[in-house]
Design a protein around this motif. Structure first.
Motif, PDB file in Angstrom:
ATOM      1  N   VAL A  54       0.680  -1.217   0.153  1.00 46.46           N
ATOM      2  CA  VAL A  54      -0.144  -0.423   0.032  1.00 46.46           C
ATOM      3  C   VAL A  54       1.234   1.176  -0.425  1.00 46.46           C
ATOM      4  N   LEU A  55       0.875   2.319  -1.325  1.00 44.47           N
ATOM      5  CA  LEU A  55       1.555   3.342  -1.080  1.00 44.47           C
ATOM      6  C   LEU A  55       1.610   4.259  -0.149  1.00 44.47           C
ATOM      7  N   GLY A  56       2.538   4.346   0.560  1.00 44.86           N
ATOM      8  CA  GLY A  56       2.565   5.315   1.626  1.00 44.86           C
ATOM      9  C   GLY A  56       2.207   4.263   3.331  1.00 44.86           C
ATOM     10  N   ARG A  57       1.951   3.141   3.355  1.00 45.91           N
ATOM     11  CA  ARG A  57       1.591   2.455   4.435  1.00 45.91           C
ATOM     12  C   ARG A  57       2.877   1.320   4.339  1.00 45.91           C
ATOM     13  N   GLY A  58       3.426   0.877   3.010  1.00 50.71           N
ATOM     14  CA  GLY A  58       3.937  -0.454   3.575  1.00 50.71           C
ATOM     15  C   GLY A  58       3.242  -1.673   3.128  1.00 50.71           C
ATOM     16  N   ASP A  59       4.017  -3.207   3.061  1.00 46.82           N
ATOM     17  CA  ASP A  59       3.859  -4.424   2.614  1.00 46.82           C
ATOM     18  C   ASP A  59       3.143  -4.495   3.171  1.00 46.82           C
ATOM     19  N   GLY A  60       2.199  -5.549   3.009  1.00 46.78           N
ATOM     20  CA  GLY A  60       1.160  -6.327   3.794  1.00 46.78           C
ATOM     21  C   GLY A  60       0.384  -6.997   3.070  1.00 46.78           C
ATOM     22  N   TYR A  61      -0.362  -7.580   3.513  1.00 47.03           N
ATOM     23  CA  TYR A  61      -1.260  -8.778   2.604  1.00 47.03           C
ATOM     24  C   TYR A  61      -3.041  -7.998   3.004  1.00 47.03           C
ATOM     25  N   ALA A  62      -3.285  -8.438   1.692  1.00 46.17           N
ATOM     26  CA  ALA A  62      -4.937  -8.244   2.017  1.00 46.17           C
ATOM     27  C   ALA A  62      -5.380  -9.103   1.906  1.00 46.17           C
ATOM     28  N   ALA A  72       4.726  -4.033   8.550  1.00 45.41           N
ATOM     29  CA  ALA A  72       5.651  -3.406  10.123  1.00 45.41           C
ATOM     30  C   ALA A  72       4.686  -3.017  11.215  1.00 45.41           C
ATOM     31  N   THR A  73       3.377  -2.726  10.626  1.00 47.46           N
ATOM     32  CA  THR A  73       2.554  -1.411  12.063  1.00 47.46           C
ATOM     33  C   THR A  73       1.945  -2.601  12.789  1.00 47.46           C
ATOM     34  N   GLY A  74       1.077  -3.782  12.065  1.00 47.12           N
ATOM     35  CA  GLY A  74      -0.053  -4.231  12.450  1.00 47.12           C
ATOM     36  C   GLY A  74      -1.402  -3.599  12.438  1.00 47.12           C
ATOM     37  N   GLU A  75      -1.342  -2.081  11.516  1.00 47.36           N
ATOM     38  CA  GLU A  75      -2.041  -1.342  11.260  1.00 47.36           C
ATOM     39  C   GLU A  75      -3.435  -2.380  10.429  1.00 47.36           C
TER      40      GLU A  75
END
Length: 79
Positions: free
Chosen positions: A13-21, A41-44
């Motif tokens: 997610v641009l501006g937020r980082g890597d994650g899982y949809a 990185a944040t768990g958000e």
């Protein structure tokens, strides 16, 4: 409509980082898809609109890291 993704899809997610949809929300033809994404990185949990979402690089599929992801990661690193 809400569609749960099984398995979750790795993305950036641009501006937020890597994650899982974890899911996709589709409000119809006049709206962007919203990707319900857990950021590593944040768990958000963010509902990111389609223009802000990029697939992560995948060597085996020949998909390289996009320039937008590179710029986003550099911005996140510098704060």
């Amino acid at each position: 409509m809400l569609t749960q993704l099984d398995p979750p899809i790795p993305l950036h997610v641009l501006g937020r980082g890597d994650g899982y949809a974890l899911a996709v929300i589709d409000y119809g033809p006049e709206h962007n898809l919203l990707w319900v994404t857990a950021i590593d990185a944040t768990g958000e949990i963010w509902c990111a609109p389609n223009p802000e979402v990029r697939m992560q690089a995948n060597w085996s599929l020949g998909r390289k890291k996009s320039l937008a992801v590179k710029a986003s990661k550099e911005s996140l690193a510098t704060g």
